[in-house]
Design a protein around this motif. Structure first.
Motif, mmCIF file in Angstrom:
data_model
loop_
_atom_site.group_PDB
_atom_site.id
_atom_site.type_symbol
_atom_site.label_atom_id
_atom_site.label_comp_id
_atom_site.label_asym_id
_atom_site.label_seq_id
_atom_site.Cartn_x
_atom_site.Cartn_y
_atom_site.Cartn_z
ATOM 1 N N THR A 132 0.833 -1.206 0.000
ATOM 2 C CA THR A 132 0.000 0.000 0.000
ATOM 3 C C THR A 132 0.866 1.254 0.000
ATOM 4 N N THR A 133 1.945 1.220 0.775
ATOM 5 C CA THR A 133 2.839 2.373 0.882
ATOM 6 C C THR A 133 3.648 2.598 -0.386
ATOM 7 N N LEU A 134 4.144 1.513 -0.980
ATOM 8 C CA LEU A 134 5.086 1.625 -2.091
ATOM 9 C C LEU A 134 4.439 1.782 -3.458
ATOM 10 N N SER A 135 3.280 1.212 -3.648
ATOM 11 C CA SER A 135 2.650 1.168 -4.982
ATOM 12 C C SER A 135 2.556 2.527 -5.677
ATOM 13 N N PRO A 136 2.154 3.617 -4.982
ATOM 14 C CA PRO A 136 2.058 4.902 -5.682
ATOM 15 C C PRO A 136 3.378 5.408 -6.258
ATOM 16 N N PHE A 137 4.502 4.930 -5.707
ATOM 17 C CA PHE A 137 5.814 5.405 -6.147
ATOM 18 C C PHE A 137 6.436 4.546 -7.246
ATOM 19 N N LEU A 138 5.889 3.369 -7.474
ATOM 20 C CA LEU A 138 6.517 2.422 -8.400
ATOM 21 C C LEU A 138 6.666 2.935 -9.828
ATOM 22 N N PRO A 139 5.672 3.604 -10.404
ATOM 23 C CA PRO A 139 5.864 4.104 -11.779
ATOM 24 C C PRO A 139 7.089 5.013 -11.904
ATOM 25 N N SER A 140 7.273 5.920 -10.960
ATOM 26 C CA SER A 140 8.434 6.827 -11.003
ATOM 27 C C SER A 140 9.735 6.064 -10.809
ATOM 28 N N ILE A 141 9.724 5.090 -9.895
ATOM 29 C CA ILE A 141 10.926 4.298 -9.618
ATOM 30 C C ILE A 141 11.344 3.508 -10.848
ATOM 31 N N LEU A 142 10.393 2.826 -11.482
ATOM 32 C CA LEU A 142 10.702 2.001 -12.652
ATOM 33 C C LEU A 142 11.091 2.852 -13.859
ATOM 34 N N LYS A 143 10.512 4.029 -13.963
ATOM 35 C CA LYS A 143 10.882 4.941 -15.052
ATOM 36 C C LYS A 143 12.347 5.346 -14.935
ATOM 37 N N GLU A 144 12.772 5.715 -13.717
ATOM 38 C CA GLU A 144 14.166 6.111 -13.505
ATOM 39 C C GLU A 144 15.103 4.921 -13.644
ATOM 40 N N GLN A 145 14.652 3.752 -13.222
ATOM 41 C CA GLN A 145 15.468 2.543 -13.343
ATOM 42 C C GLN A 145 15.731 2.208 -14.803
ATOM 43 N N THR A 146 14.710 2.349 -15.634
ATOM 44 C CA THR A 146 14.844 2.083 -17.076
ATOM 45 C C THR A 146 15.853 3.031 -17.699
ATOM 46 N N LYS A 147 15.817 4.285 -17.291
ATOM 47 C CA LYS A 147 16.780 5.272 -17.810
ATOM 48 C C LYS A 147 18.218 4.841 -17.500
ATOM 49 N N ARG A 148 18.443 4.374 -16.270
ATOM 50 C CA ARG A 148 19.795 3.964 -15.868
ATOM 51 C C ARG A 148 20.251 2.739 -16.643
ATOM 52 N N GLU A 149 19.310 1.824 -16.886
ATOM 53 C CA GLU A 149 19.655 0.594 -17.594
ATOM 54 C C GLU A 149 19.994 0.859 -19.059
#
Length: 282
Positions: free
Chosen positions: A263-280
């Motif tokens: 519940t706490t983390l789900s709202p942040f996941l799109p931003s996290i995965l977007k930045e992770q993709t950029k790094r990869e």
């Protein structure tokens, strides 16, 4: 001519399959495999600090557990009259900390750092697997640590506090550049005492210093790639006694369930995965 055409088509098909397999191999996720020792039971009692240190203080594993459970460093442990002590020391530290061993909602996140304000503890996860955990001392009542999603940016083995130039901060990793907030090694007195930063034991500060990535700047004004995601969540009840002091009555008083974290983390996941993709893709 037809045979030559068939050969060309076959070669193209094989190359296509090869590329697909190569792409699949590049995106394969390798989860950490961690063998842990679970204690026979998780229960706690209060003991006199001086007496316990005399009998068990030289046991490194036992001392590490007691420091973490009481949210203190070795110097402050000696100042306490009574301390929380587990009845069974056989388990690994993670079993005595509040975080679940796996969090499915983080399965696609290569690494992340979580700080729980309510329990004054941190955790690292790699592809949903808990890899490290330990105690923290976060912002005091009048200097609360802000909550939400942050990304690590710059780091320094030693730097000077922006709050007081007499304070040396070791293994410092900044997460909020404008406010000067980061995690670092500093005194853990057994309660939230910082001026909004996230204090850690030295061994934990060193570990996170190596674990997290720094940002990459395009120029002085623009960030090209953000660092490792850090989520600070929850709130601390400053008006009541420390919640970990209730562990003798309820050994699960601090436990954070996987559902709560989702519940706490789900709202942040799109931003996290977007930045992770950029790094990869860099």
């Amino acid at each position: 001519m037809k045979n030559a055409l068939k050969i060309v088509i076959l070669v193209i098909s094989l190359l296509s399959i090869s590329c697909k397999e190569e792409k699949k191999e590049r995106t394969t996720i390798t989860k950490p495999e961690i063998k842990r020792n679970a204690p026979k039971e998780i229960a706690y009692t209060f003991q006199k600090s001086e007496e316990w240190l005399k009998s068990e203080g030289t046991n490194t594993k036992a001392l590490d557990l007691v420091l973490a459970i009481n949210r203190v460093d070795a110097v402050n442990l000696k100042k306490l009259d009574s301390i929380l002590v587990p009845t069974d020391f056989s388990g690994d530290l993670e079993y005595y900390m509040p975080f679940p061993l796996e969090v499915a909602v983080l399965n696609d996140v290569n690494k992340i750092i979580l700080f729980s304000y309510a329990t004054q503890a941190f955790a690292t996860y790699e592809y949903g697997i808990l890899t490290h955990s330990g105690p923290s001392s976060m912002g005091r009542a009048k200097d609360k640590t802000p909550t939400g999603l942050f990304f690590t940016n710059w780091k320094a083995e030693e730097t000077i506090s922006t709050f007081n130039d007499e304070w040396k901060l070791k293994w410092n990793f900044n997460i909020e550049n404008k406010l000067g907030i980061g995690f670092h090694e500093y005194e853990l007195p057994g309660y939230p005492a910082s001026h909004s930063c996230l204090r850690l034991l030295e061994k934990d500060a060193k570990m996170l210093y190596e674990f997290a990535d720094q940002w990459e700047l395009e120029n002085a004004e623009k960030v090209r790639l953000k660092g490792t995601p850090v989520i600070v969540f929850g709130s601390y009840d400053f008006k009541n006694p420390k919640i970990w002091n209730t562990l003798p009555q309820d050994a699960k008083a601090l436990s954070i369930s996987e559902v709560e974290l989702e519940t706490t983390l789900s709202p942040f996941l799109p931003s996290i995965l977007k930045e992770q993709t950029k790094r990869e893709k860099k």
